[in-house]
Design an enzyme around this catalytic site. Structure first.
Site, short mmCIF file in Angstrom:
data_model
loop_
_atom_site.label_atom_id
_atom_site.label_comp_id
_atom_site.label_asym_id
_atom_site.label_seq_id
_atom_site.Cartn_x
_atom_site.Cartn_y
_atom_site.Cartn_z
N TYR A 122 -18.28 18.94 34.79
CA TYR A 122 -19.42 19.86 34.77
C TYR A 122 -19.26 20.86 35.90
CZ TYR A 122 -22.15 16.03 32.56
OH TYR A 122 -22.62 15.02 31.76
N HIS A 172 -31.14 15.78 30.96
CA HIS A 172 -31.41 16.17 32.34
C HIS A 172 -31.52 17.68 32.50
CE1 HIS A 172 -28.80 12.38 33.02
NE2 HIS A 172 -30.07 12.03 32.95
N LYS A 229 -24.82 25.23 33.32
CA LYS A 229 -23.76 24.22 33.32
C LYS A 229 -22.68 24.66 32.35
CE LYS A 229 -26.79 20.21 33.96
NZ LYS A 229 -27.29 18.96 33.35
N ASP A 254 -32.76 7.04 32.55
CA ASP A 254 -32.91 7.82 31.32
C ASP A 254 -33.93 7.20 30.38
OD1 ASP A 254 -31.12 9.64 32.29
OD2 ASP A 254 -29.43 8.96 31.08
#
Length: 191
Positions: free
Chosen positions: A140, A70, A80, A176
């Protein structure tokens, strides 16, 4: 004393110089330990240059599950800081930056609750992981809030990337699975 040790990745061979491995120092005694998850001042030296916009917590129930790859398109591109707080994952970052010398190169690290490591993934990289244990949990820190209109993804099994997932893939979401293969002429992300 810094509570983090930061390294560029990988240490040898092809360099992804803006991808950083963050190793947290634990300070403890007979009661347990303290480990700082985030410090803007200390992580600025590693490249974290924005406030945290969002913190997400995921749990992946089944060993072998792959999530990703992603990313968000500009102007919603995000950094991130990915940490594993339970279990173990094989965490992957792919350089999608247009004109980068490491364009489409990937690097993976084992992140676990035990090793205290995290990946600091810069803007312009895709991210995914494979759960190496059941019930793996990740935290995250994101520099930008999720923007559905900016969502992007790559197929985790794209032969052009040739990611060597360590386990047989036991599960992937339909979303996905639907990520496209890299097309001829893919120029990447322009930041």
């Amino acid at each position: 004393m810094s509570r983090f040790i930061v390294s560029a990745l990988p240490p040898a061979g092809l360099k992804l110089p803006s991808l950083k491995l963050v190793e947290r120092r634990r300070f403890g005694d007979h009661r347990g330990f303290l480990s700082r998850l985030f410090c803007a001042e200390e992580l600025a030296e590693a490249g974290w240059s924005k406030p945290i916009a969002q913190i997400n917590h995921t749990m992946t129930a089944r060993k072998g599950t792959v999530r990703g790859l992603h990313f968000q398109h500009p102007p919603h591109a995000e950094m991130k800081l990915v940490s594993c707080i339970r279990g173990e994952v094989w965490d992957v970052a792919v350089d999608l930056r247009a004109d980068s010398p490491s364009f489409l190169a990937w690097h993976a690290e084992i992140l676990s609750a035990e090793n205290g490591k995290a990946l600091l993934i810069p803007e312009g990289f895709a991210h995914g992981f494979q759960a190496l244990t059941a019930d793996a949990e990740l935290l995250y820190c994101h520099s930008a809030a999720y923007a559905p209109e900016a969502e992007g993804g790559l197929s985790p099994v794209d032969p052009a990337l040739a990611i060597a997932w360590p386990l047989e893939i036991s599960e992937m979401s339909e979303r996905d699975r639907a990520h496209p293969l890299i097309a001829t002429g893919f120029v990447g992300v322009r930041l």
